[in-house]
Motif scaffolding. Structure first.
Motif, mmCIF file in Angstrom:
data_model
loop_
_atom_site.group_PDB
_atom_site.id
_atom_site.type_symbol
_atom_site.label_atom_id
_atom_site.label_comp_id
_atom_site.label_asym_id
_atom_site.label_seq_id
_atom_site.Cartn_x
_atom_site.Cartn_y
_atom_site.Cartn_z
ATOM 1 N N THR A 13 0.729 -1.168 0.080
ATOM 2 C CA THR A 13 0.005 -0.100 0.010
ATOM 3 C C THR A 13 0.654 1.258 -0.022
ATOM 4 O OG1 THR A 13 -0.261 -0.203 2.244
ATOM 5 C CG2 THR A 13 -2.211 -1.053 0.957
ATOM 6 N N GLU A 14 2.237 1.164 0.284
ATOM 7 C CA GLU A 14 3.047 2.416 0.235
ATOM 8 C C GLU A 14 3.630 2.635 -1.142
ATOM 9 O OE1 GLU A 14 3.606 4.940 2.495
ATOM 10 O OE2 GLU A 14 1.757 4.009 3.392
ATOM 11 N N TYR A 36 -6.428 -7.326 3.618
ATOM 12 C CA TYR A 36 -7.811 -7.784 4.020
ATOM 13 C C TYR A 36 -7.836 -9.344 3.848
ATOM 14 C CZ TYR A 36 -9.700 -3.189 3.848
ATOM 15 O OH TYR A 36 -9.671 -1.724 4.229
ATOM 16 N N PHE A 115 -12.326 -6.651 0.371
ATOM 17 C CA PHE A 115 -11.857 -6.274 -0.915
ATOM 18 C C PHE A 115 -10.511 -6.284 -1.100
ATOM 19 C CE2 PHE A 115 -12.654 -2.578 1.296
ATOM 20 C CZ PHE A 115 -11.592 -1.412 0.966
ATOM 21 N N VAL A 117 -7.201 -4.195 -2.036
ATOM 22 C CA VAL A 117 -6.665 -2.740 -2.347
ATOM 23 C C VAL A 117 -6.135 -2.470 -3.721
ATOM 24 C CG1 VAL A 117 -6.178 -2.794 0.229
ATOM 25 C CG2 VAL A 117 -4.518 -3.430 -1.192
ATOM 26 N N ASP A 118 -6.341 -3.250 -4.570
ATOM 27 C CA ASP A 118 -5.842 -2.965 -5.974
ATOM 28 C C ASP A 118 -7.034 -2.744 -6.785
ATOM 29 O OD1 ASP A 118 -6.328 -5.237 -5.982
ATOM 30 O OD2 ASP A 118 -4.457 -6.299 -7.065
ATOM 31 N N ASN A 119 -7.631 -3.663 -7.172
ATOM 32 C CA ASN A 119 -8.829 -3.302 -7.855
ATOM 33 C C ASN A 119 -10.273 -2.900 -7.055
ATOM 34 O OD1 ASN A 119 -7.690 -3.463 -10.328
ATOM 35 N ND2 ASN A 119 -8.162 -5.698 -10.535
ATOM 36 N N GLU A 155 -19.793 -3.847 10.722
ATOM 37 C CA GLU A 155 -20.147 -2.833 11.019
ATOM 38 C C GLU A 155 -20.942 -2.338 9.540
ATOM 39 O OE1 GLU A 155 -18.937 1.930 10.392
ATOM 40 O OE2 GLU A 155 -17.613 0.374 9.739
ATOM 41 N N GLN A 175 -10.999 -4.794 8.666
ATOM 42 C CA GLN A 175 -9.975 -4.318 9.544
ATOM 43 C C GLN A 175 -10.614 -4.508 10.689
ATOM 44 O OE1 GLN A 175 -9.394 -0.933 7.887
ATOM 45 N NE2 GLN A 175 -7.080 -0.922 7.981
ATOM 46 N N ILE B 135 -9.012 2.843 -9.022
ATOM 47 C CA ILE B 135 -8.226 1.503 -8.608
ATOM 48 C C ILE B 135 -7.101 2.035 -7.530
ATOM 49 C CG2 ILE B 135 -8.927 0.063 -10.507
ATOM 50 C CD1 ILE B 135 -6.185 1.007 -11.907
ATOM 51 N N TYR B 136 -6.456 1.070 -6.697
ATOM 52 C CA TYR B 136 -5.670 1.369 -5.924
ATOM 53 C C TYR B 136 -6.231 2.737 -5.036
ATOM 54 C CZ TYR B 136 -2.872 -1.607 -8.665
ATOM 55 O OH TYR B 136 -2.360 -2.627 -9.549
ATOM 56 N N GLY B 138 -7.971 5.052 -5.508
ATOM 57 C CA GLY B 138 -7.977 6.284 -6.131
ATOM 58 C C GLY B 138 -6.551 6.717 -6.473
ATOM 59 N N ARG B 237 -4.350 5.421 9.748
ATOM 60 C CA ARG B 237 -4.012 4.007 10.110
ATOM 61 C C ARG B 237 -3.096 3.932 11.504
ATOM 62 N NH1 ARG B 237 -1.692 -0.363 6.330
ATOM 63 N NH2 ARG B 237 0.360 0.615 6.365
ATOM 64 N N TYR B 247 -11.164 1.180 14.174
ATOM 65 C CA TYR B 247 -10.825 0.942 12.809
ATOM 66 C C TYR B 247 -11.908 1.373 12.040
ATOM 67 C CZ TYR B 247 -6.562 -1.701 13.709
ATOM 68 O OH TYR B 247 -4.988 -1.925 14.296
ATOM 69 N N SER B 248 -13.199 1.582 12.286
ATOM 70 C CA SER B 248 -14.254 1.865 11.512
ATOM 71 C C SER B 248 -14.024 3.467 10.944
ATOM 72 C CB SER B 248 -15.666 1.797 11.906
ATOM 73 O OG SER B 248 -15.720 2.342 13.270
ATOM 74 N N GLN B 250 -11.016 4.542 10.127
ATOM 75 C CA GLN B 250 -9.822 4.535 9.167
ATOM 76 C C GLN B 250 -10.206 5.028 7.753
ATOM 77 O OE1 GLN B 250 -6.977 1.613 9.791
ATOM 78 N NE2 GLN B 250 -6.108 1.608 7.579
ATOM 79 N N GLN B 253 -6.023 3.477 1.933
ATOM 80 C CA GLN B 253 -6.076 2.508 1.173
ATOM 81 C C GLN B 253 -6.832 1.338 1.701
ATOM 82 O OE1 GLN B 253 -2.537 1.762 -1.449
ATOM 83 N NE2 GLN B 253 -3.610 0.363 -2.764
ATOM 84 N N THR B 254 -6.295 1.136 3.037
ATOM 85 C CA THR B 254 -7.036 0.043 3.811
ATOM 86 C C THR B 254 -7.907 1.075 4.534
ATOM 87 O OG1 THR B 254 -5.119 0.019 5.374
ATOM 88 C CG2 THR B 254 -5.422 -2.024 3.773
ATOM 89 N N GLY B 255 -9.113 0.702 4.736
ATOM 90 C CA GLY B 255 -10.189 1.686 5.413
ATOM 91 C C GLY B 255 -10.965 2.391 4.309
ATOM 92 N N LYS B 256 -11.432 3.357 4.728
ATOM 93 C CA LYS B 256 -12.412 3.987 3.738
ATOM 94 C C LYS B 256 -11.747 5.257 2.867
ATOM 95 C CE LYS B 256 -16.523 3.031 6.784
ATOM 96 N NZ LYS B 256 -15.993 2.770 8.195
ATOM 97 N N ALA B 271 1.106 9.313 4.940
ATOM 98 C CA ALA B 271 1.490 8.301 4.402
ATOM 99 C C ALA B 271 0.846 8.084 3.159
ATOM 100 C CB ALA B 271 1.465 7.197 5.354
ATOM 101 N N ILE B 272 1.581 7.545 1.932
ATOM 102 C CA ILE B 272 0.814 7.216 0.581
ATOM 103 C C ILE B 272 -0.388 6.412 0.786
ATOM 104 C CG2 ILE B 272 1.350 5.839 -1.490
ATOM 105 C CD1 ILE B 272 4.224 6.614 -1.277
ATOM 106 N N GLN B 273 -0.446 5.602 1.778
ATOM 107 C CA GLN B 273 -1.817 4.656 1.671
ATOM 108 C C GLN B 273 -2.897 5.701 2.496
ATOM 109 O OE1 GLN B 273 -3.659 2.782 3.866
ATOM 110 N NE2 GLN B 273 -3.272 3.380 5.417
#
Lengths: 252, 327
Positions: A13-14, A36, A115, A117-119, A155, A175, B135-136, B138, B237, B247-248, B250, B253-256, B271-273
């Protein structure tokens, strides 16, 4: 208990996304288990440790995907299956390949990430469950298995729902479900000896017609770069005053 | 080419959600003069269905049942199944919401159909609909074309224009849903969200905290600011991992992924994510002690300072300004 985990290998993700000739560049990219899916793998291993289970991890990908599968084995999964079909990009086709593998297998719990994290389409796992006639609880932050009953907490739009399901069933990991472990060095060594089977689409009895893509990517673009804006200076009081004015104007 | 489009229109507590009208707007474009049928599913949804019927379409179906009071994929799919058989849609459109993203792949699997998820814009080019989606999270966008019907589309809330057509007179067909005896899933408990909490993905303003917030208590001034702005509170994060918040909250890229009108990042380095989850916000304000924090590279307005000093002052000043505006 047999637990099957569906997982995907994704960019870390970085990573920044770079385009070369209109395509996403993959050279030099660090690959990871989709975060995930990593929660899903961890949950499966905890079920194994707490209740006794065999854990199979399954991924559709290419030869490089074996790295992610080996990581899952090092975390504690028992066996891995790679469906080697890098040409599959359509979620419908990927789900078909997984269904072809799972349809004659017996298992109690199917786990996957919420889901990728790419598509980020969030389709494959639920498609698989539906095709196999399994109920599902998506995006669980807590999962309890008791006999053939499962209870998941999720949730949904800010509300917290508790849902029960009869096994076999699919659960997708959100998460907060757990904290995935780092594989230890001895376990990384052990993982090298664990079974990793590679299957092709023809091994699974699928013709190329059945998995032909029904959606097509026309173009990939990068979002316009944001520019650094204006620094607001002054005493904290002056800074707050300026911010308040900006906000009032922006929200008018 | 004219198409038969089915819209699954979402309601919450009996009220039609904005995303239902956005889905209807998309359906109108896709239908290209063909037919549109909408379905509203829930416990008591007649009013929502009547409201929807003010927008021109061929039919609005309301499916009601006590067991549909809370969303569950199995019950909602069972309620919808007969409608899918009856309408035989070329295209099904849903919101990419918690329930829409859960239900859509079941519909796609049942129809053996392709699906385009999380669409943020669509356009017709040479008679063909092109769908744009992130994708990714955004970091990039892809444009997709569907090669066959039927297909399924989910649209991201707050991105497409809501349907603006008025003067509809479609009949509302109300149907009762009885829970079959052999269902495998059941919602056994629902804790309604706290009244202060605005839904992160739908809020116009998001106030977000990072590691710089330092503790769960440190989020208090952020909540106070959010209260004044009718904003949702989010987090990075780092703040979630440190246990300062759930966590809800967040974002990343992981999260919302959020796209509010205003995003206020407090004590977030960038951070990039994390940036992937918020950099499409219209206006970004960053407050951070570290002048070198990467968040300043994308912020429209940056304040180098202590959030514990700035945020309460900002809250106070906004209260005054809003009181003055009302007076």
């Amino acid at each position: 208990m047999h637990v099957v985990v569906l997982m995907k290998q994704t960019f870390d993700t970085e990573e920044r996304i770079r385009l070369v000739d209109g395509k996403i560049a993959e050279d030099g990219v660090k690959w990871i288990i989709n975060p995930y899916d990593e929660y899903a793998v961890e949950e499966a291993i905890q079920l194994k440790e707490n209740q006794g289970a065999t854990v199979t991890v399954v991924s559709v990908g290419n030869e490089n995907t074996t790295q992610a599968l080996r990581t899952a084995l090092a975390m504690g999964a028992d066996e891995a299956v790679l469906i080697e079909a890098p040409e599959l990009t359509d979620e419908r086709a990927i789900a078909k390949a997984i269904v072809a593998y799972l349809k004659d297998k017996s298992f109690d719990v199917l786990l996957a990430g919420n889901f990728s994290v790419d598509n980020g389409a969030g389709q494959v796992a639920i498609r698989v469950a539906h095709a196999l006639g399994l109920p599902h609880i998506a995006a669980v932050t807590k999962l309890t298995i008791d006999g053939n009953q499962a209870t998941g907490v999720r949730e949904i739009d800010g509300d917290v729902q508790t849902v029960t399901a009869t096994l076999p069933a699919l659960f997708t990991a959100q998460q907060g479900l757990n904290e995935p472990r780092y594989p230890s060095l001895p376990n990384i060594m052990k993982a090298k000896k664990k079974p990793l089977t590679t299957l092709t689409l023809s091994d699974l009895g699928l013709s190329s017609d059945e998995v032909a893509a029904k959606v097509e990517r026309v173009e990939v673009t990068l979002p316009p770069k944001r520019q650094a804006g204006q620094k607001i200076t002054g005493t904290p009081d002056e800074q707050a005053e300026q911010l308040a004015e900006i906000l009032v104007k922006a929200l008018r | 080419m004219p198409k038969k489009v089915l819209v699954i229109a979402e309601q919450r507590d009996g009220k039609l959600r904005q995303v239902a009208l956005e889905a209807l707007g998309a359906a109108r474009t896709i239908a290209d003069g063909g037919s549109i049928v909408s379905v509203v599913i829930g416990n008591q949804v007649k009013d929502a269905a009547s409201e929807l019927a003010q927008h021109p379409q061929d039919k609005v179906i309301a499916i009601e049942g006590a067991s549909l009071a809370n969303y569950d994929s199995e019950h909602y799919y069972l309620a919808l199944g007969p409608v899918l058989d009856e309408v035989q849609p070329d295209v099904v459109v849903l919101g990419h919401t918690a329930s829409g993203r859960d239900l859509a792949p079941k519909i796609s699997a049942a129809l053996d159909a392709p699906q385009v998820s999380d669409v943020v814009s669509l356009e017709v080019q040479g008679g063909e609909v092109l769908f744009k989606r992130p994708i990714y999270a955004g970091k990039a966008f892809e444009t997709k074309r569907v090669l066959s019907t039927p297909y399924v589309v989910t649209v991201r809330p707050n991105n497409l224009a809501p349907d603006a057509e008025q003067g509809g007179s479609a009949e509302v067909d109300v149907r009762a849903f009885d829970e079959p005896a052999d269902v495998k899933t059941r919602v056994v408990d629902v804790q309604k969200k706290a009244s202060t909490g605005r839904d992160l993905t739908e809020a116009r303003v998001v106030v977000s905290g990072g590691r710089g917030v330092k503790s769960a208590d440190g989020f208090k001034p952020l909540y106070e600011l959010a209260d004044v702005l009718d904003a949702a509170v989010g987090a990075s994060r780092a703040a979630c991992d440190a246990g300062y918040c759930d966590y809800s909250l967040q974002i990343g890229q992981t999260g919302k992924v959020v796209t509010p009108d205003v995003y206020i990042a407090c004590g977030i380095s960038g951070a990039i994510q994390h940036l992937a989850g918020m950099s499409q916000s219209k206006l970004i304000i960053a407050i951070n002690k570290d002048a070198e924090a990467p968040i300043f590279e994308i912020a429209d307005y940056g304040v180098v300072g202590d959030l514990f000093e700035i945020v309460p002052k900002l809250t106070e000043k906004l209260r005054e300004k809003m009181a003055a505006a009302r007076a």
